[in-house]
Design a protein around this motif. Structure first.
Motif, mmCIF file in Angstrom:
data_model
loop_
_atom_site.group_PDB
_atom_site.id
_atom_site.type_symbol
_atom_site.label_atom_id
_atom_site.label_comp_id
_atom_site.label_asym_id
_atom_site.label_seq_id
_atom_site.Cartn_x
_atom_site.Cartn_y
_atom_site.Cartn_z
ATOM 1 N N LEU A 167 0.826 -1.210 0.000
ATOM 2 C CA LEU A 167 0.000 0.000 0.000
ATOM 3 C C LEU A 167 0.864 1.266 0.000
ATOM 4 C CD1 LEU A 167 -2.856 -1.030 2.461
ATOM 5 C CD2 LEU A 167 -2.978 -0.857 -0.042
ATOM 6 N N SER A 179 2.178 1.539 -3.718
ATOM 7 C CA SER A 179 1.151 1.947 -4.686
ATOM 8 C C SER A 179 0.640 3.352 -4.391
ATOM 9 C CB SER A 179 0.013 0.927 -4.750
ATOM 10 O OG SER A 179 -0.612 0.772 -3.495
ATOM 11 N N GLY A 180 0.561 3.730 -3.125
ATOM 12 C CA GLY A 180 0.165 5.091 -2.783
ATOM 13 C C GLY A 180 1.156 6.110 -3.324
ATOM 14 N N VAL A 219 0.692 6.351 -7.118
ATOM 15 C CA VAL A 219 -0.481 7.172 -7.459
ATOM 16 C C VAL A 219 -0.108 8.646 -7.375
ATOM 17 C CG1 VAL A 219 -2.744 7.935 -6.594
ATOM 18 C CG2 VAL A 219 -2.269 5.487 -6.834
ATOM 19 N N LEU A 233 -9.926 8.020 -4.624
ATOM 20 C CA LEU A 233 -8.992 7.209 -3.836
ATOM 21 C C LEU A 233 -8.894 7.716 -2.392
ATOM 22 C CD1 LEU A 233 -6.219 6.604 -6.504
ATOM 23 C CD2 LEU A 233 -7.559 4.834 -5.334
ATOM 24 N N GLU A 251 -10.093 5.504 0.726
ATOM 25 C CA GLU A 251 -9.087 5.185 1.738
ATOM 26 C C GLU A 251 -9.669 5.279 3.140
ATOM 27 O OE1 GLU A 251 -5.278 3.884 2.645
ATOM 28 O OE2 GLU A 251 -6.159 4.171 0.663
ATOM 29 N N ARG A 282 -3.719 7.871 3.249
ATOM 30 C CA ARG A 282 -2.936 6.632 3.121
ATOM 31 C C ARG A 282 -2.008 6.472 4.321
ATOM 32 N NH1 ARG A 282 -1.971 2.870 -0.927
ATOM 33 N NH2 ARG A 282 -4.226 3.156 -1.029
ATOM 34 N N ASP A 324 -5.966 -0.087 -5.800
ATOM 35 C CA ASP A 324 -4.881 0.830 -6.159
ATOM 36 C C ASP A 324 -4.387 0.554 -7.572
ATOM 37 O OD1 ASP A 324 -4.883 2.143 -3.715
ATOM 38 O OD2 ASP A 324 -2.900 1.423 -3.111
#
Length: 184
Positions: free
Chosen positions: A14, A17-18, A21, A51, A55, A104, A139
């Motif tokens: 996470l 991928s955060g 993004v 997103l 989240e 996140r 994600d």
């Protein structure tokens, strides 16, 4: 069946991928951030705000409830409606990206505060492992969507992108069939 990952694996996935993004969405012009590939298709700004809301209101909240308060009702969500109701496309990009990253980080801190979860815990047909894997997949889905929006935006600027190669499955409009062949 045991989970194909540990809590540490989930946190690392996470976090990566955060960051991806945020990197993909940051530094777009206002025009590009708000540009939509077609009717009913989301802009980069809408994706980022989606997103951020998912989240906090969906994945973090629901995984916590599934694991730590299994009898408590899940709060209702309506991500499709939120895009218009919450006017995502009227927001500013950098604060939206920062909001996503803040949410996140809150998720990562929450996950890091837990002992290794019971990944087999269930809510109906959904296990904690399923929900955690879906969080990661969500994600990835939106990373792909952000990349597609960026690619299509470049096309609308009059650039010839043939040198880049064909994008298999790219849909330029809802009516257009997906391209199936790669052109390497």
């Amino acid at each position: 069946m045991s989970a194909p990952f540990t809590l540490t694996d989930l946190v690392q996935a996470l976090e990566r991928s955060g960051n991806a993004v945020a990197l993909l969405a940051s530094h777009l012009s206002d025009d590009e951030a708000r540009w939509q590939p077609g009717p009913g298709r989301w802009s980069a700004l809408e994706i980022i705000n989606h997103l951020a809301d998912e989240e906090s209101a969906d994945f973090r909240t629901r995984l916590a409830l599934l694991l730590h308060a299994p009898r408590e009702a899940w709060p209702p969500i309506d991500p499709q409606r939120w895009v218009q109701q919450r006017r995502y496309n009227e927001r500013s990009l950098l604060p939206s990206v920062e909001r996503f990253l803040t949410e996140r980080q809150a998720s990562l801190q929450q996950l890091l505060s837990w002992a290794e979860p019971e990944w087999q815990a269930r809510r109906g047909s959904l296990s904690a492992a399923d929900l955690a894997a879906s969080w990661q997949a969500h994600d990835l889905l939106h990373l792909r969507q952000l990349a597609e929006v960026r690619y299509l935006y470049l096309e609308t600027q009059g650039y010839n992108l043939e040198y880049a190669g064909m994008w298999p499955g790219l849909r330029r409009s809802p009516e257009e069939p997906a391209e199936l062949e790669a052109n390497a």
